[in-house]
Design an enzyme around this catalytic site. Sequence first.
Site, PDB file in Angstrom:
ATOM      1  N   ARG A 322      -2.114  -4.508 -24.489  1.00  0.00           N
ATOM      2  CA  ARG A 322      -3.349  -3.824 -24.855  1.00  0.00           C
ATOM      3  C   ARG A 322      -3.554  -3.818 -26.371  1.00  0.00           C
ATOM      4  NH1 ARG A 322      -7.416  -0.438 -22.684  1.00  0.00           N
ATOM      5  NH2 ARG A 322      -6.612  -0.558 -20.571  1.00  0.00           N
ATOM      6  N   GLU A 725      -9.725   8.057 -23.622  1.00  0.00           N
ATOM      7  CA  GLU A 725      -8.990   7.506 -24.757  1.00  0.00           C
ATOM      8  C   GLU A 725      -9.859   7.018 -25.917  1.00  0.00           C
ATOM      9  OE1 GLU A 725      -7.032   4.967 -21.774  1.00  0.00           O
ATOM     10  OE2 GLU A 725      -5.278   5.126 -23.060  1.00  0.00           O
TER      11      GLU A 725
HETATM   12  N1  MTE Z   1      -7.463  15.320 -22.540  1.00  0.00           N
HETATM   13  C1  MTE Z   1      -6.700  16.419 -22.422  1.00  0.00           C
HETATM   14  N2  MTE Z   1      -7.272  17.612 -22.613  1.00  0.00           N
HETATM   15  N3  MTE Z   1      -5.365  16.336 -22.142  1.00  0.00           N
HETATM   16  C2  MTE Z   1      -4.743  15.121 -21.964  1.00  0.00           C
HETATM   17  O1  MTE Z   1      -3.543  15.073 -21.699  1.00  0.00           O
HETATM   18  N4  MTE Z   1      -4.995  12.676 -21.928  1.00  0.00           N
HETATM   19  C3  MTE Z   1      -5.776  11.513 -22.397  1.00  0.00           C
HETATM   20  C4  MTE Z   1      -7.252  11.692 -22.055  1.00  0.00           C
HETATM   21  N5  MTE Z   1      -7.709  13.001 -22.458  1.00  0.00           N
HETATM   22  C5  MTE Z   1      -5.526  13.929 -22.087  1.00  0.00           C
HETATM   23  C6  MTE Z   1      -6.913  14.085 -22.352  1.00  0.00           C
HETATM   24  C7  MTE Z   1      -5.331  10.246 -21.840  1.00  0.00           C
HETATM   25  S1  MTE Z   1      -4.000   9.487 -22.539  1.00  0.00           S
HETATM   26  C8  MTE Z   1      -5.969   9.639 -20.803  1.00  0.00           C
HETATM   27  S2  MTE Z   1      -5.504   8.125 -20.245  1.00  0.00           S
HETATM   28  C9  MTE Z   1      -7.096  10.276 -20.114  1.00  0.00           C
HETATM   29  O2  MTE Z   1      -7.394  11.561 -20.645  1.00  0.00           O
HETATM   30  C10 MTE Z   1      -6.750  10.405 -18.649  1.00  0.00           C
HETATM   31  O3  MTE Z   1      -7.710  11.050 -17.928  1.00  0.00           O
HETATM   32  P1  MTE Z   1      -9.048  10.344 -17.376  1.00  0.00           P
HETATM   33  O4  MTE Z   1      -8.660   8.984 -16.901  1.00  0.00           O
HETATM   34  O5  MTE Z   1      -9.470  11.235 -16.275  1.00  0.00           O
HETATM   35  O6  MTE Z   1      -9.985  10.302 -18.526  1.00  0.00           O
HETATM   36  N1  HPA Z   2      -3.294   2.007 -19.580  1.00  0.00           N
HETATM   37  C1  HPA Z   2      -2.548   3.076 -19.280  1.00  0.00           C
HETATM   38  N2  HPA Z   2      -1.537   3.039 -18.471  1.00  0.00           N
HETATM   39  C2  HPA Z   2      -1.208   1.878 -17.923  1.00  0.00           C
HETATM   40  C3  HPA Z   2      -1.942   0.719 -18.186  1.00  0.00           C
HETATM   41  C4  HPA Z   2      -3.037   0.792 -19.065  1.00  0.00           C
HETATM   42  O1  HPA Z   2      -3.726  -0.197 -19.345  1.00  0.00           O
HETATM   43  N3  HPA Z   2      -1.379  -0.295 -17.511  1.00  0.00           N
HETATM   44  C5  HPA Z   2      -0.338   0.253 -16.858  1.00  0.00           C
HETATM   45  N4  HPA Z   2      -0.228   1.563 -17.102  1.00  0.00           N
HETATM   46 MO1  MOS Z   3      -3.327   7.538 -21.096  1.00  0.00          MO
HETATM   47  S1  MOS Z   3      -2.160   6.754 -22.581  1.00  0.00           S
HETATM   48  O1  MOS Z   3      -3.552   5.945 -20.408  1.00  0.00           O
HETATM   49  O2  MOS Z   3      -2.128   8.254 -20.141  1.00  0.00           O
END
Ligand code: MTE
Ligand code: HPA
Ligand code: MOS
Length: 784
Positions: A322, A725
């Site tokens: 990534r 993210e």
């Molecule tokens: N927001 C909060 N409040 N707490 C979290 O731990 N994790 C982040 C993001 N926002 C996080 C957050 C990460 S690393 C990811 S991948 C996404 O939330 C995961 O949730 P989603 O796929 O439902 O957006």
């Molecule tokens: N993002 C987060 N987690 C993951 C991914 C990715 O692209 N691929 C495998 N685990």
């Molecule tokens: Mo988020 S780093 O893909 O848990």
Amino acid sequence: MRNPPAGTTEIRGRVNGGIVHDSAAKQAAGEAHYIDDIHEPKNLLHLYIAQSKKAHAKIIKLDVANVRTRPGVVTVLTAEDVPGINDASPIAGDDPVFTDGLVEYVGQALFAVVAETLEQARAAAAHAVIEYEELPAIITVEQAMAAGSYVLPSREIKRGNARDAINAAEHKISRTFEVGGQDHFYLEGQVALALPGEDGDIFVYSSTQHPTEVQHNVAKFLDLPDNAVTVQVRRMGGAFGGKETQGAWFAAMAALAAAKIGRPAKIRLDRDDDMVMTGKRHDFVVKFEAGFDKDGRVSGAEFILASRCGRSVDLSASINDRAMFHVDNCYYFENVTITSHRCKTHTVSNTAFRGFGGPQGMLAPERMMDVIATYLGRDPLEVRKINLYGKKTRNITPYQMTVEDNIAPEIINELEKSADYVNRRVAIRAFNETSPYLKKGLSLTPVKFGISFTATHMNQAGALLHVYTDGSVMINHGGTEMGQGLYIKVAQVVAEVLQVDIDRVKITATRTDKVPNTSPTAASSGADLNGKAAEAAAQTLKDRLITFATAHYNVAEHEIHFLPNRVRIGATEITFTELVQQAYLNRISLSATGYYRTPKIHYDAETLTGRPFYYFAYGAALSEAVVDTLTGENKITAVDILHDAGKSLNPYVDLGQIEGGYIQGMGWLTTEELFFDAEGNLKTHAPSTYKIPACSDRPAIFNMKIFDAGENVEETIYKSKAVGEPPLMLAISAFNAIADAISSVSNYRLYPDLDAPATPERVLKAVQDMADAARQTPVVEAAQ
Ligand code: MTE
Ligand code: HPA
Ligand code: MOS
């Protein structure tokens, strides 16, 4: 607190409207339950983990006899007690839960003490006799590169001939920089509570983004089939990627204690232990080179990314992939070579962290643009614009995916105007001319982030929906809640499909026995995947009700309309509940599952080409910084953000994600410094030495807006876009604003060599280096 404050955001419906996070009031009042809030079961045991003091050593003696006899100790768990496989890795099989005779980082688990209280367990652990035979330790990326120490083979993506293009270019630049890692600093640390059941079954409460993987790992560890292990998580107190893989060992240890002794067992790490024992964002050493013309248009670019993976593979393959997929960010590089080295070090195994390698990769082109602009004496935003992906041409990424939805130009232009970029740039230069010590800086950077798991098979999800005969609805799905608002978004989808009030939809904890074989909630795809699965389940149920009603009322399908909490069937109108009751009495199933897999994506892991992402999420931020050139102290004073959430499923939640993402990214790039000494000890393992942003670090001026015209060109859930993210990378503008302020010291003739995070020490050094270099670089020699 289900309804939005009056007059803030127009409610356009159950989706796309503003609905408050289902846990907001409970969290504010301290009523939301985390694992440590679950009423402790009778006879609960507590675990404490003894950790390696050496970065790389053979364990020649591990004698726990004196530990066993300490007060309150019930048992001591070592590798020998593991009935199954002593591993809790996601993929590679290289993460022993307890040491198997070798330790490869300071903090690695040697054994666990199981006692009546945590204090007794901790006190007893100190009585073990441990002898190490030390082995040479590799701590840094530089050491690993010199020793050829890798967890995985290096990879390359190549298009055209970057080398020739750079050589032939009118101008060239090259830079090397370091970008630090980041501790997740979730408020709730790693924790698991295991309950033994009948027939050797185990029930585990785990603070995890990936209940299915915890289930697999616990089962494998205890030599049980998957169906004997159930994992549940209602919510995490933050995760940020740190609980995608790394909660599994703790769950496995607690489960082993419960299985062995036949009593419930809990493990909850202290902050310091959590910081030492668990992996972080990968730090990188990045080198880039670019050849470009007089306008700054890049003809050839080379990137070399080397990351500290730590002692095991964990998710480092996809994280580094990534990173490679994001060195283009919003820019078209016709001739480009991207090389990635995945370094093995004797430090904790680094893991997923919001952005998943993307932020580290993206920092490279964003610095490249500024270095080019400085070299040419041009405005950095102009140089960025000239390099942007096109709409119909210049629109293929280095990994051969066509950028079909490029809205970066629109977002940048709108933000440039709304944030008054041009005038502020002029004002800042004027300020700096008359301010001898305080220097201001400005930077506008865009974001383009690929949405989907790069591991294609993970892009699937399931949901389970029940309607009860009182008309209340229960939704369950494979996604987990870590604060990001996934649960409320999925509930909104169900409420929308069935046209019932959101309060009628019960949000329930994620459990492996309700929806099986789930992917982690990660890659920002939680709502995309689980929202669609829930939509499918709700639609199946609705279709069943429609089929029933057509027969029961003898009407055509098009005569049935779902209205808010009611259903019009031909000339009759009944409540949703009445329809449900009638369906029940006529023996119609009121329970449905839903399933979704992301279309269009494919990707060749060998050549690193294809369409790894369903679509891209975009955004842009303008940050303003002030730097004290006498001390290196710095502060982000103002920020303007325009972010693309597609047609936002929930603007309240999304604005929270945007703000939190920016601040978390700002912390990563400014104050959060992970410092390992030469022996591999993490010296910054508490908030006293590791500084995350505080309320007072939030820029005093914080303007943010969701891009109004945003609408996903793909068929995502109600045309929304993932938002978890991408906003983190908006904070690259904060780092670059600091660099811009430093650049003023040379009257903008030179661009600083500044590593991230931009701590006062680093900023001060960059200021001094710049002042020295400026003295040695006569004005005439600066390229114009
Ligand atoms: N927001 C909060 N409040 N707490 C979290 O731990 N994790 C982040 C993001 N926002 C996080 C957050 C990460 S690393 C990811 S991948 C996404 O939330 C995961 O949730 P989603 O796929 O439902 O957006
Ligand atoms: N993002 C987060 N987690 C993951 C991914 C990715 O692209 N691929 C495998 N685990
Ligand atoms: Mo988020 S780093 O893909 O848990």
